[in-house]
Write a protein that holds these residues in place. Structure first.
Motif: not given
Length: 248
Positions: A217, A246, A241, A237-239, A244, A248
């Motif tokens: 992260r 989120k 998500e 960002r996809r990773n 879990d 922006k």
């Protein structure tokens, strides 16, 4: 006396007006290619107009590059291949055209055609580092990770501090489940260039596979904060998500 001055002015100005119409081919070539990459629609129109004025091969090259930006990958690739085959330019220029054709084929999902063009280009300029990187990318896109590693290993023997190659090889090692080797490449890359987004993205993926979600992260957030509008940030960002989180 005044009438004579008035009559002479058009004659004095005419040569300067004529010079303004002269096109410098090299400058036009560079300008057209830049426009084709940055604003492909304008680049296409510029190339067509230049071609109608006798722009020849450079104008056709510019038009083909514009087609890449317009998303017409297969047409662009075919045009670039034809140009490379017909060109009277240097081997370096022909290889560049083939490399662009290969990139177009990759965008079109035609990996084998891309590899064929890159092999031809490397025949013109053997062991060219940028072409070797392109070939490794093509192999990786085709899931030929072992071959990608081989190409990048050969390149790193010649350019041992090429960070881009280290990151690509680390990614290939990761897909081959050789995480220790992947970590070595990423560690070396980040020593040389500590804030490279692609290296941080890749290290985050390796850490995630090792269940180090905190470290993953942290790496992905660094990428997002550093280059928020980049492809690397989108991947981060996809990773996130997938964990879990989120963002922006």
């Amino acid at each position: 006396m005044k009438p004579r001055v008035i009559l002479l002015l058009p004659l004095l100005l005419a040569p300067f007006a004529a010079k303004a119409e002269v096109i410098n081919p090299k400058q036009e070539y560079r300008a057209c290619l830049h426009l084709a990459r940055s604003k492909p629609e304008d680049g296409w129109e510029e190339a067509i107009a230049w071609g109608s004025l006798g722009g020849g091969e450079p104008a056709r090259h510019c038009a083909a590059v514009a087609l890449i930006g317009l998303g017409k990958y297969e047409e662009a690739a075919r045009r670039l291949e034809a140009l490379a085959n017909q060109s009277h330019g240097t081997n370096g220029l022909r290889a560049e055209m083939l490399a662009q054709a290969a990139q177009s084929w990759l965008q079109a999902g035609q990996t084998e055609k891309a590899l064929a063009d890159l092999d031809t280009a490397l025949g013109l300029v053997p062991n060219h580092p940028d072409l070797l990187v392109d070939k490794a990318v093509a192999y990786a896109q085709a899931a030929h990770y072992k071959e990608a590693v081989e190409v990048l290993t050969a390149l790193l023997k010649v350019q041992p501090n090429r960070v881009e190659a280290m990151v690509l090889r680390a990614s290939a090692y990761r897909y081959l489940d050789k995480l220790d080797l992947a970590k070595e490449d990423i560690a070396r890359a980040l020593v040389l260039e500590p804030d490279v987004p692609d290296a941080l993205l890749e290290r985050g993926m390796i850490r995630r596979l090792e269940d180090n979600t905190t470290g993953a992260r942290a790496d992905w957030m660094k990428v997002i904060n550093a280059v928020p509008e980049s492809a690397a940030a989108d991947a981060a960002r996809r990773n996130l998500e997938l964990m879990d989180v989120k963002v922006k």
